[in-house]
Design a protein around this motif. Structure first.
Motif, PDB file in Angstrom:
ATOM      1  N   MET A  41       0.798  -1.225   0.000  1.00  8.22           N
ATOM      2  CA  MET A  41       0.000   0.000   0.000  1.00  8.22           C
ATOM      3  C   MET A  41       0.831   1.275   0.000  1.00  8.22           C
ATOM      4  O   MET A  41       0.427   2.277  -0.595  1.00  8.22           O
ATOM      5  CB  MET A  41      -0.948  -0.012   1.196  1.00  8.22           C
ATOM      6  CG  MET A  41      -1.900  -1.201   1.190  1.00  8.22           C
ATOM      7  SD  MET A  41      -3.184  -1.071   2.435  1.00  8.22           S
ATOM      8  CE  MET A  41      -4.134   0.318   1.816  1.00  8.22           C
ATOM      9  N   LEU A  42       1.987   1.255   0.659  1.00  5.07           N
ATOM     10  CA  LEU A  42       2.770   2.477   0.802  1.00  5.07           C
ATOM     11  C   LEU A  42       3.883   2.609  -0.228  1.00  5.07           C
ATOM     12  O   LEU A  42       4.306   3.722  -0.540  1.00  5.07           O
ATOM     13  CB  LEU A  42       3.372   2.566   2.205  1.00  5.07           C
ATOM     14  CG  LEU A  42       2.374   2.496   3.368  1.00  5.07           C
ATOM     15  CD1 LEU A  42       3.103   2.672   4.691  1.00  5.07           C
ATOM     16  CD2 LEU A  42       1.275   3.540   3.219  1.00  5.07           C
ATOM     17  N   VAL A  43       4.370   1.482  -0.737  1.00  6.87           N
ATOM     18  CA  VAL A  43       5.459   1.527  -1.713  1.00  6.87           C
ATOM     19  C   VAL A  43       4.935   1.394  -3.132  1.00  6.87           C
ATOM     20  O   VAL A  43       5.181   2.251  -3.973  1.00  6.87           O
ATOM     21  CB  VAL A  43       6.514   0.437  -1.416  1.00  6.87           C
ATOM     22  CG1 VAL A  43       7.624   0.462  -2.469  1.00  6.87           C
ATOM     23  CG2 VAL A  43       7.100   0.630  -0.025  1.00  6.87           C
ATOM     24  N   THR A  44       4.189   0.323  -3.398  1.00  3.53           N
ATOM     25  CA  THR A  44       3.679   0.139  -4.755  1.00  3.53           C
ATOM     26  C   THR A  44       2.407   0.943  -5.011  1.00  3.53           C
ATOM     27  O   THR A  44       2.062   1.203  -6.162  1.00  3.53           O
ATOM     28  CB  THR A  44       3.383  -1.345  -5.041  1.00  3.53           C
ATOM     29  OG1 THR A  44       2.243  -1.766  -4.249  1.00  3.53           O
ATOM     30  CG2 THR A  44       4.581  -2.214  -4.689  1.00  3.53           C
ATOM     31  N   GLY A  45       1.698   1.310  -3.923  1.00  4.12           N
ATOM     32  CA  GLY A  45       0.467   2.072  -4.085  1.00  4.12           C
ATOM     33  C   GLY A  45      -0.713   1.252  -4.541  1.00  4.12           C
ATOM     34  O   GLY A  45      -1.746   1.797  -4.937  1.00  4.12           O
ATOM     35  N   GLU A  46      -0.593  -0.060  -4.475  1.00  4.85           N
ATOM     36  CA  GLU A  46      -1.681  -0.949  -4.867  1.00  4.85           C
ATOM     37  C   GLU A  46      -2.601  -1.199  -3.674  1.00  4.85           C
ATOM     38  O   GLU A  46      -2.154  -1.221  -2.530  1.00  4.85           O
ATOM     39  CB  GLU A  46      -1.134  -2.284  -5.378  1.00  4.85           C
ATOM     40  CG  GLU A  46      -0.296  -2.181  -6.644  1.00  4.85           C
ATOM     41  CD  GLU A  46      -1.144  -1.796  -7.843  1.00  4.85           C
ATOM     42  OE1 GLU A  46      -2.356  -2.113  -7.859  1.00  4.85           O
ATOM     43  OE2 GLU A  46      -0.596  -1.174  -8.772  1.00  4.85           O
ATOM     44  N   PRO A  47      -3.893  -1.413  -3.928  1.00  7.49           N
ATOM     45  CA  PRO A  47      -4.810  -1.690  -2.815  1.00  7.49           C
ATOM     46  C   PRO A  47      -4.647  -3.116  -2.296  1.00  7.49           C
ATOM     47  O   PRO A  47      -4.274  -4.022  -3.052  1.00  7.49           O
ATOM     48  CB  PRO A  47      -6.190  -1.492  -3.441  1.00  7.49           C
ATOM     49  CG  PRO A  47      -5.983  -1.849  -4.884  1.00  7.49           C
ATOM     50  CD  PRO A  47      -4.600  -1.356  -5.231  1.00  7.49           C
ATOM     51  N   ALA A  48      -4.920  -3.296  -1.023  1.00  6.01           N
ATOM     52  CA  ALA A  48      -4.951  -4.641  -0.446  1.00  6.01           C
ATOM     53  C   ALA A  48      -6.385  -5.144  -0.560  1.00  6.01           C
ATOM     54  O   ALA A  48      -7.173  -5.075   0.382  1.00  6.01           O
ATOM     55  CB  ALA A  48      -4.485  -4.609   1.004  1.00  6.01           C
ATOM     56  N   SER A  49      -6.720  -5.628  -1.730  1.00  2.00           N
ATOM     57  CA  SER A  49      -8.084  -6.095  -2.002  1.00  2.00           C
ATOM     58  C   SER A  49      -8.350  -7.394  -1.251  1.00  2.00           C
ATOM     59  O   SER A  49      -7.415  -8.082  -0.831  1.00  2.00           O
ATOM     60  CB  SER A  49      -8.273  -6.334  -3.499  1.00  2.00           C
ATOM     61  OG  SER A  49      -7.427  -7.394  -3.929  1.00  2.00           O
ATOM     62  N   PRO A  50      -9.617  -7.763  -1.069  1.00  2.00           N
ATOM     63  CA  PRO A  50      -9.920  -9.041  -0.424  1.00  2.00           C
ATOM     64  C   PRO A  50      -9.250 -10.215  -1.129  1.00  2.00           C
ATOM     65  O   PRO A  50      -8.799 -11.161  -0.471  1.00  2.00           O
ATOM     66  CB  PRO A  50     -11.445  -9.124  -0.517  1.00  2.00           C
ATOM     67  CG  PRO A  50     -11.893  -7.693  -0.539  1.00  2.00           C
ATOM     68  CD  PRO A  50     -10.842  -6.970  -1.330  1.00  2.00           C
ATOM     69  N   GLU A  51      -9.166 -10.160  -2.456  1.00  2.00           N
ATOM     70  CA  GLU A  51      -8.513 -11.236  -3.200  1.00  2.00           C
ATOM     71  C   GLU A  51      -7.025 -11.298  -2.882  1.00  2.00           C
ATOM     72  O   GLU A  51      -6.464 -12.384  -2.693  1.00  2.00           O
ATOM     73  CB  GLU A  51      -8.709 -11.026  -4.707  1.00  2.00           C
ATOM     74  CG  GLU A  51     -10.133 -11.173  -5.188  1.00  2.00           C
ATOM     75  CD  GLU A  51     -11.012  -9.974  -4.836  1.00  2.00           C
ATOM     76  OE1 GLU A  51     -12.241 -10.124  -4.867  1.00  2.00           O
ATOM     77  OE2 GLU A  51     -10.452  -8.882  -4.525  1.00  2.00           O
ATOM     78  N   TRP A  52      -6.371 -10.124  -2.823  1.00  2.00           N
ATOM     79  CA  TRP A  52      -4.946 -10.098  -2.479  1.00  2.00           C
ATOM     80  C   TRP A  52      -4.729 -10.588  -1.054  1.00  2.00           C
ATOM     81  O   TRP A  52      -3.795 -11.362  -0.787  1.00  2.00           O
ATOM     82  CB  TRP A  52      -4.391  -8.676  -2.623  1.00  2.00           C
ATOM     83  CG  TRP A  52      -2.927  -8.589  -2.320  1.00  2.00           C
ATOM     84  CD1 TRP A  52      -1.889  -8.793  -3.181  1.00  2.00           C
ATOM     85  CD2 TRP A  52      -2.331  -8.332  -1.039  1.00  2.00           C
ATOM     86  NE1 TRP A  52      -0.687  -8.659  -2.533  1.00  2.00           N
ATOM     87  CE2 TRP A  52      -0.922  -8.367  -1.208  1.00  2.00           C
ATOM     88  CE3 TRP A  52      -2.846  -8.038   0.224  1.00  2.00           C
ATOM     89  CZ2 TRP A  52      -0.044  -8.144  -0.161  1.00  2.00           C
ATOM     90  CZ3 TRP A  52      -1.962  -7.819   1.273  1.00  2.00           C
ATOM     91  CH2 TRP A  52      -0.583  -7.870   1.084  1.00  2.00           C
ATOM     92  N   ILE A  53      -5.563 -10.154  -0.132  1.00  2.00           N
ATOM     93  CA  ILE A  53      -5.437 -10.571   1.265  1.00  2.00           C
ATOM     94  C   ILE A  53      -5.595 -12.083   1.390  1.00  2.00           C
ATOM     95  O   ILE A  53      -4.844 -12.746   2.111  1.00  2.00           O
ATOM     96  CB  ILE A  53      -6.471  -9.839   2.146  1.00  2.00           C
ATOM     97  CG1 ILE A  53      -6.116  -8.345   2.233  1.00  2.00           C
ATOM     98  CG2 ILE A  53      -6.530 -10.458   3.544  1.00  2.00           C
ATOM     99  CD1 ILE A  53      -7.157  -7.517   2.958  1.00  2.00           C
TER     100      ILE A  53
END
Length: 207
Positions: free
Chosen positions: A178-190
């Protein structure tokens, strides 16, 4: 006969509302001005309190900012949802939601950046934020052991080392996402991340 009762405390009792306003103002000013631009006077003015009130509670800027960020993490909890997978997914989602808030994210980044240059501040971050949050990992492991998902701890030193690694893995992965790549932590990613984390932990031992 001597009265053994404790003497009354001197001074006014701390006001929880004032504390909350001060810590919220600290995060706001930190997000707007950055570490270098934040002053105790600005925080006091934003919170609507006297500077003397601020200094009575937090004698230094470091202590104030650490407290302002630490209180955010106090809201995280490891709920017993019936499985280790569900427990970890839930706490990772809470952490991701915290980092998704612009003010919280800015305050955390500013604190961590300054801590890399200040060993004393880094120690305070570890004492007030990092180490207390490891309790979440210990709670999750204990619940999983009670359910039979994980074996009991036989070596206390190894268990402490495992907790450190698990905490670092979870915190590091979510913060990098979230802080480096700026990608969301979506439910699928989690879900995918948690599965990868748990696979070696829950795999049956080979003999």
């Amino acid at each position: 006969m001597t009265d053994s009762a404790a003497p009354p405390r001197k001074g006014r009792p701390r006001n929880a509302d004032a504390d909350e306003a001060i810590l919220a103002a600290t995060r706001t000013v930190l997000a707007e001005q950055g570490w270098g631009g934040l002053t105790m006077g600005d925080v006091a003015a934003r919170a609507g309190v006297a500077k003397t009130t601020l200094y009575r509670r937090w004698p230094s800027k470091n202590e104030l900012v650490v407290s302002a960020v630490a209180v955010l993490f106090d809201e995280l909890e490891m709920a017993d949802l019936g499985s280790l997978q569900a427990d970890i997914e839930a706490v990772v989602q809470q952490f991701a939601d915290l980092l998704a808030q612009p003010e919280s994210r800015s305050a955390l980044l500013a604190l961590f950046a300054e801590a890399t240059r200040d060993p004393a501040l880094r120690l305070r971050v570890r004492e007030a934020i990092t180490d207390p949050q490891k309790q979440l990992v210990r709670q999750g492991r204990a619940a999983a052991q009670a359910r039979g998902e994980l074996p009991p701890d036989e070596n206390p030193a190894q268990a402490r080392a495992d907790v450190d690694v698990i905490f670092d893995t979870i915190a590091g992965a979510v913060e990098h996402r979230m802080l480096v790549t700026g990608e969301p932590a979506s439910p699928e990613w989690i879900r995918r991340f948690t599965t990868l984390l748990l696979t070696p932990m829950t795999a049956p031992e080979s003999h």
